[in-house]
Design a protein around this motif. Structure first.
Motif, short mmCIF file in Angstrom:
data_model
loop_
_atom_site.label_atom_id
_atom_site.label_comp_id
_atom_site.label_asym_id
_atom_site.label_seq_id
_atom_site.Cartn_x
_atom_site.Cartn_y
_atom_site.Cartn_z
N ASP A 101 0.87 -1.17 0.00
CA ASP A 101 0.00 0.00 0.00
C ASP A 101 0.91 1.22 0.00
O ASP A 101 1.68 1.42 0.95
CB ASP A 101 -0.90 -0.02 1.24
N ALA A 102 0.85 2.00 -1.06
CA ALA A 102 1.74 3.16 -1.17
C ALA A 102 1.56 4.13 -0.01
O ALA A 102 2.53 4.71 0.49
CB ALA A 102 1.49 3.87 -2.49
N ALA A 103 0.31 4.30 0.45
CA ALA A 103 0.07 5.21 1.57
C ALA A 103 0.72 4.69 2.85
O ALA A 103 1.30 5.45 3.62
CB ALA A 103 -1.43 5.39 1.77
N PHE A 104 0.62 3.38 3.08
CA PHE A 104 1.25 2.80 4.26
C PHE A 104 2.76 2.95 4.21
O PHE A 104 3.40 3.25 5.22
CB PHE A 104 0.88 1.32 4.38
N LEU A 156 -1.95 9.68 6.46
CA LEU A 156 -2.82 8.50 6.37
C LEU A 156 -2.04 7.21 6.50
O LEU A 156 -0.96 7.06 5.92
CB LEU A 156 -3.59 8.51 5.04
N TYR A 157 -2.59 6.27 7.25
CA TYR A 157 -2.03 4.94 7.39
C TYR A 157 -2.37 4.10 6.17
O TYR A 157 -1.61 3.22 5.77
CB TYR A 157 -2.62 4.31 8.67
N SER A 158 -3.51 4.38 5.57
CA SER A 158 -3.96 3.66 4.39
C SER A 158 -4.95 4.53 3.62
O SER A 158 -5.61 5.39 4.21
CB SER A 158 -4.61 2.33 4.78
N LYS A 159 -5.03 4.30 2.33
CA LYS A 159 -6.05 4.97 1.51
C LYS A 159 -7.13 4.01 1.06
O LYS A 159 -8.04 4.39 0.32
CB LYS A 159 -5.41 5.62 0.28
N THR A 160 -7.02 2.77 1.52
CA THR A 160 -7.97 1.75 1.05
C THR A 160 -9.05 1.42 2.07
O THR A 160 -10.02 0.74 1.73
CB THR A 160 -7.22 0.46 0.68
#
Length: 433
Positions: free
Chosen positions: A297-300, A325-329
């Motif tokens: 996950d690129a955001a992670f 953000l920890y995640s965008k999903t």
């Protein structure tokens, strides 16, 4: 702060980038500020008027939660005369984890007498000036400069929200919405009182309200103290010995603005290599790459890289800033980064954060908890079943509005938005030991 190795730099001075994000570090030494802390029991402005215990109960199991964060969030340059504190609570029950309402945030506010506060119904007053029956004097206004014109928190001269300060002597600005006059209140007619005419004014007023457009009738009803619905009495707090055991206290006595190394060291990847055998002995490299990219996950990764530069940070603070953000999903990531990145809404506030239900104004990002906070809170917990969130993002009313029916000098409590991004199953958030 990321370590700086002067020996490995070959004598060349590197330029570090300083951001507007204020990082809070936990310590057992209280320092000058004993208010901002992780764990312990909440400390209210007025112990005799705590919030309703219902605001600190889990929305899933309805049991009392424990304190994760208490923050002295005074911003005298932006909100002069406002004493502000933020509280974040979490349910300790394993069955409630990863469920909405198991983590909640509160904002406590006390406005010094003589200061002005964003009052309720200010939007309605602006929109419904035409049908007002009588022109009444208004207080002068420079509310825009007070609430919206302050510069973004940051730089060496920025106010430190973790340091204890007194807002009672701060200069106050006038607020046209705090005026005692109500332009929507129907004027009391001068009527000759006779035995036959006495009941007519009340009956006529009720008929007139029914005939008005719905929104205007609701405004009249809302601004009429006699017709306001009675507020639910606050729920008392149980004795301390009946409350759940609090987490150990760690003070947020150290704070500094985030600095970023222009060439950060690589973060170890907690990934497993998967060999794909297609039977022909070829094409494995491409498939391995696709499997690897699908698990990343690129955001992670950005979250991990950013925290790795200041790994001991427990909280990140920037009123009106952008959360990391920890995640965008997940649900929170999709809401805040619907357009690919966290942005500001057209009407103000952070896009994707629900509006303030108290004043209908926009909410904005203020603070978020980082995984290191879990390490501090669970230092005495030897079990393997600890908290499972990656970050907790708190969005607050951009206007710092006061609760209904709370006057200047009194303490009000309002629930704010807590966006929880949970750890991915089978992974561990960066920064946790």
């Amino acid at each position: 702060m990321a370590p700086y190795d002067s020996d490995s730099s070959g004598g060349e001075e590197e330029e570090f980038t300083e951001t507007n994000v204020l990082l809070g570090y936990a310590s057992k030494d209280p320092g000058d500020d004993t208010i901002s802390r992780l764990g312990g029991r909440p400390e209210w402005f007025d112990p005799d008027t705590p919030p309703s215990a219902a605001l600190a109960k889990c929305n899933v199991c309805k049991d009392l939660m424990v304190l994760l964060l208490q923050l002295n969030a005074e911003l005298p340059d932006r909100f002069p005369g406002h004493e502000r504190r933020l509280y974040v609570f979490a349910c300790q029950k394993k069955s409630c984890r990863r469920r909405d309402g198991s983590i909640r945030a509160l904002r406590s506010l006390r406005v010094a007498p003589g200061s002005k506060v964003a009052s309720l119904n200010n939007e309605k007053k602006k929109k419904e000036e035409k049908p007002k029956p009588k022109e009444e004097p208004k207080a002068p206004s420079n509310l825009g400069e007070t609430l919206f014109g302050a510069k973004t928190l940051g730089g060496a001269s920025g106010a430190n929200p973790f340091a204890t300060s007194s807002s009672a002597n701060a200069s106050a600005s006038s607020n046209p919405f705090a005026s005692a006059s109500n332009p929507f209140r129907a004027p009391t007619p001068a009527i000759e009182v006779t035995s036959e005419a006495q009941p007519e004014p009340e009956a006529k007023t009720n008929e007139d309200i029914k005939a008005l457009p719905k929104t205007f009738a609701e405004t009249l009803s809302l601004n009429n103290p006699q017709s306001a619905a009675p507020q639910t009495p606050p729920e008392p707090w149980p004795p301390e010995d009946s409350q759940p055991k609090p987490y150990p206290i760690s003070y947020l006595s150290e704070a500094e603005y985030e600095t970023l190394d222009p060439t950060p060291p690589p973060v170890p990847q907690a990934t497993a290599k998967i060999d794909v055998d297609d039977g022909a002995g070829s094409g494995g490299g491409k498939e391995d790459k696709e499997v690897f990219e699908s698990t990343m996950d690129a955001a992670f990764q950005r979250f991990a890289d950013r925290l790795a530069q200041n790994p001991e940070q427990s909280i990140r603070y920037e009123f009106g800033g952008t959360p990391l953000l920890y995640s965008k999903t997940d649900a929170v990531g999709k809401a805040l980064a619907a357009d690919g990145a966290v942005t500001t809404a057209s009407g103000g506030g952070t896009k994707g954060v629900p509006r303030c239900p108290n004043c209908a104004g926009p909410r904005t990002f203020e603070v978020q908890l980082c995984p290191q906070a879990i390490t501090e809170l669970e230092e005495d917990d030897l079990s393997l079943e600890g908290m499972e969130w990656g970050t907790i993002i708190v969005g607050v009313c951009e206007r710092d509005c006061q609760a209904r029916g709370v006057d200047e000098g009194q303490v009000g409590y309002l629930e704010e938005w807590a966006g929880v991004q949970w750890e991915e199953v089978g992974s561990s958030a960066p920064g946790r030991r």
